[in-house]
Design a protein around this motif. Structure first.
Motif, short mmCIF file in Angstrom:
data_model
loop_
_atom_site.label_atom_id
_atom_site.label_comp_id
_atom_site.label_asym_id
_atom_site.label_seq_id
_atom_site.Cartn_x
_atom_site.Cartn_y
_atom_site.Cartn_z
N GLU A 106 0.84 -1.20 0.00
CA GLU A 106 0.00 0.00 0.00
C GLU A 106 0.87 1.25 0.00
OE1 GLU A 106 -3.66 2.12 2.48
OE2 GLU A 106 -2.48 0.54 3.43
N LEU A 107 0.47 2.21 -0.82
CA LEU A 107 1.00 3.56 -0.77
C LEU A 107 -0.06 4.41 -0.09
CD1 LEU A 107 3.14 5.70 -1.66
CD2 LEU A 107 1.76 6.01 -3.73
N VAL A 108 0.25 4.97 1.07
CA VAL A 108 -0.77 5.66 1.86
C VAL A 108 -0.27 7.04 2.28
CG1 VAL A 108 0.03 4.47 3.96
CG2 VAL A 108 -2.24 5.55 3.93
N GLY A 109 -1.11 8.03 2.13
CA GLY A 109 -0.83 9.39 2.57
C GLY A 109 -1.82 9.81 3.63
N ALA A 110 -1.37 10.61 4.60
CA ALA A 110 -2.24 11.05 5.69
C ALA A 110 -1.95 12.51 6.02
CB ALA A 110 -2.04 10.17 6.92
N LYS A 111 -2.97 13.20 6.52
CA LYS A 111 -2.82 14.60 6.89
C LYS A 111 -3.73 14.95 8.05
CE LYS A 111 -2.97 19.32 5.05
NZ LYS A 111 -1.57 19.62 5.46
N ARG A 112 -3.22 15.75 8.98
CA ARG A 112 -4.06 16.31 10.04
C ARG A 112 -4.45 17.71 9.62
NH1 ARG A 112 -1.41 16.30 15.64
NH2 ARG A 112 -1.07 18.53 15.43
N PHE A 113 -5.74 17.93 9.40
CA PHE A 113 -6.21 19.19 8.87
C PHE A 113 -6.31 20.28 9.94
CE2 PHE A 113 -7.87 15.78 6.19
CZ PHE A 113 -7.37 16.17 4.95
N ASN A 114 -6.62 19.89 11.16
CA ASN A 114 -6.66 20.82 12.28
C ASN A 114 -6.55 20.01 13.57
OD1 ASN A 114 -9.38 19.83 12.79
ND2 ASN A 114 -10.05 21.20 11.14
N ALA A 115 -6.83 20.62 14.70
CA ALA A 115 -6.68 19.92 15.98
C ALA A 115 -7.69 18.80 16.16
CB ALA A 115 -6.81 20.93 17.13
N VAL A 116 -8.73 18.75 15.34
CA VAL A 116 -9.81 17.78 15.51
C VAL A 116 -9.79 16.70 14.42
CG1 VAL A 116 -12.32 17.49 15.53
CG2 VAL A 116 -11.28 19.45 16.69
N LEU A 117 -9.53 17.07 13.18
CA LEU A 117 -9.76 16.20 12.04
C LEU A 117 -8.48 15.74 11.37
CD1 LEU A 117 -11.90 14.96 10.10
CD2 LEU A 117 -11.76 17.09 8.78
N SER A 118 -8.37 14.42 11.15
CA SER A 118 -7.29 13.81 10.37
C SER A 118 -7.89 12.90 9.32
CB SER A 118 -6.35 13.00 11.27
OG SER A 118 -5.71 13.82 12.23
N GLY A 119 -7.20 12.75 8.19
CA GLY A 119 -7.68 11.87 7.14
C GLY A 119 -6.54 11.18 6.42
N SER A 120 -6.86 10.12 5.71
CA SER A 120 -5.84 9.37 4.97
C SER A 120 -6.46 8.76 3.72
CB SER A 120 -5.23 8.27 5.85
OG SER A 120 -6.21 7.37 6.30
N LEU A 121 -5.60 8.49 2.74
CA LEU A 121 -6.01 7.89 1.49
C LEU A 121 -4.91 6.95 1.03
CD1 LEU A 121 -8.23 7.96 -0.76
CD2 LEU A 121 -6.83 9.70 -1.89
N GLY A 122 -5.29 5.73 0.64
CA GLY A 122 -4.30 4.75 0.25
C GLY A 122 -4.70 4.00 -1.01
N LEU A 123 -3.71 3.63 -1.80
CA LEU A 123 -3.89 2.76 -2.95
C LEU A 123 -3.18 1.45 -2.63
CD1 LEU A 123 -4.76 2.23 -5.91
CD2 LEU A 123 -2.55 3.20 -6.61
N ASN A 124 -3.91 0.34 -2.67
CA ASN A 124 -3.31 -0.93 -2.25
C ASN A 124 -3.61 -2.05 -3.23
OD1 ASN A 124 -6.05 -1.81 -1.28
ND2 ASN A 124 -5.65 -0.24 0.27
N VAL A 125 -2.81 -3.10 -3.12
CA VAL A 125 -2.98 -4.25 -3.99
C VAL A 125 -2.72 -5.52 -3.18
CG1 VAL A 125 -0.56 -4.09 -4.78
CG2 VAL A 125 -2.22 -5.39 -6.13
N VAL A 126 -3.57 -6.52 -3.39
CA VAL A 126 -3.41 -7.84 -2.80
C VAL A 126 -3.06 -8.81 -3.93
CG1 VAL A 126 -4.52 -9.72 -1.53
CG2 VAL A 126 -5.06 -7.34 -0.97
N HIS A 127 -1.99 -9.59 -3.75
CA HIS A 127 -1.56 -10.55 -4.76
C HIS A 127 -1.64 -11.96 -4.21
CE1 HIS A 127 0.73 -12.38 -8.03
NE2 HIS A 127 1.42 -13.03 -7.09
N HIS A 128 -2.27 -12.86 -4.97
CA HIS A 128 -2.34 -14.28 -4.64
C HIS A 128 -1.34 -15.06 -5.49
CE1 HIS A 128 -6.21 -12.91 -3.08
NE2 HIS A 128 -6.38 -14.08 -2.47
N ASN A 129 -0.58 -15.91 -4.88
CA ASN A 129 0.27 -16.82 -5.65
C ASN A 129 -0.53 -17.95 -6.29
OD1 ASN A 129 2.65 -15.48 -5.33
ND2 ASN A 129 3.57 -16.93 -3.92
N TYR A 130 -1.69 -18.24 -5.71
CA TYR A 130 -2.52 -19.33 -6.23
C TYR A 130 -3.97 -18.90 -6.20
CZ TYR A 130 -4.59 -24.00 -6.74
OH TYR A 130 -5.32 -25.08 -7.18
N VAL A 131 -4.65 -18.97 -7.35
CA VAL A 131 -6.06 -18.59 -7.43
C VAL A 131 -6.81 -19.62 -8.27
CG1 VAL A 131 -5.64 -16.12 -7.21
CG2 VAL A 131 -5.63 -17.17 -9.48
#
Length: 286
Positions: A161-186
């Motif tokens: 996962e590549l994930v970024g996060a930010k605290r916008f003020n003393a109350v609110l924080s947020g994050s956004l991530g792009l992720n991938v799951v890989h199976h060796n066997y499907v």
């Protein structure tokens, strides 16, 4: 789809790393996990974190209600493990998870690298998480089963996962991530890779309490299974002091690790397919 993935990754990068700033310890999230998903937080160097996670059974529906005390008499998944601050911006971990999908008895090893961290009043950061999961469950004799394991390497799944996060003020924080799951066997009708977006939210209520929310939405292979329901959860975080963080949550995902709950989320909030869960974490300096 390929262009979409590239644009999403670039947008995350631009949003959270307009400049590489100094390494600071201002927090965005108080814990390294939001509910199931990862924040960009890392452990200080030479700090050990012991944690236990638990997900109960369905609150209502066919598997819940009064007969199972609203799921509290059942266990969907259990995790126990250790994380360690190997370097100032690198945390490693090893966890054993019961597993709630078609694969069980999971051993998860992961590395979290906080690439950048900047600002103190409104800090932002970018991190990369990589994880390897091995199923130690007995081999199935059914060739159509995911646990058939023709070769030893077929026991492994991978998550990044590549994930970024930010605290916008003393109350609110947020994050956004792009992720991938890989199976060796499907199975023959499945893809080896599953791409997804994850969004997280934290609202500070008081010095000790905060509300949490997260959602993970697949952007590939979504809709292939009619009974798939994307993971959505809400939590209450309590920082009790002395290195303790306690969280209680409601989430429809049965599993705890990304290689489990992202591909195999089947419970529907609308039909009572959510469950109570909790996480207890305790830090030690060694």
């Amino acid at each position: 789809m390929g262009n979409l993935k590239i644009l999403l990754m670039l947008s995350i990068w631009i949003s959270f790393t307009s400049a590489v700033g100094q390494n600071v310890q201002a927090y965005i999230y108080k814990d390294r996990r939001i509910i199931n998903s990862w924040s960009t937080e890392v452990l200080p160097k030479r700090v050990l974190d012991f944690r236990v996670g638990h997900r109960f059974g369905d609150f209502s529906g066919s598997g819940g209600g009064w007969k199972t005390f609203y799921g509290l008499e059942n266990a969907s998944d259990i995790s126990i493990g250790f994380d360690y601050g190997m370097l100032e911006d690198v945390t490693v971990g090893l966890h054993r998870t019961k597993g709630a999908g078609p694969l069980s008895q999971l051993i998860n090893g992961h590395i979290m690298w906080r690439i950048t961290s900047r600002g103190t009043e409104r800090p932002s950061s970018l991190g990369i998480m990589v994880m390897s999961t091995m199923s130690t469950m007995p081999k199935s004799e059914n060739s159509s089963s995911l646990s058939y394991f023709p070769k030893f390497q077929h026991r492994f799944l991978y998550y990044s996962e590549l994930v970024g996060a930010k605290r916008f003020n003393a109350v609110l924080s947020g994050s956004l991530g792009l992720n991938v799951v890989h199976h060796n066997y499907v199975q023959t009708d499945r893809e080896s890779n599953l791409f997804a977006m994850t969004a997280g939210l934290r609202i500070q209520l008081s010095r000790s309490f905060a509300l949490l929310g997260e959602v993970t939405y697949p952007i590939s292979r979504f809709g292939q299974d009619e009974d798939y329901h994307f993971p959505l959860g809400f939590g209450l975080e309590w920082e009790t002091g002395g290195g303790h963080i306690f969280q209680v949550n409601l989430i429809n995902a049965r599993g705890l690790s990304e290689t489990d709950y992202i591909p195999y989320s089947r419970s529907d909030w609308r039909e009572g397919g959510f469950r109570v869960g909790f996480t207890i974490a305790r830090k030690f300096r060694i």
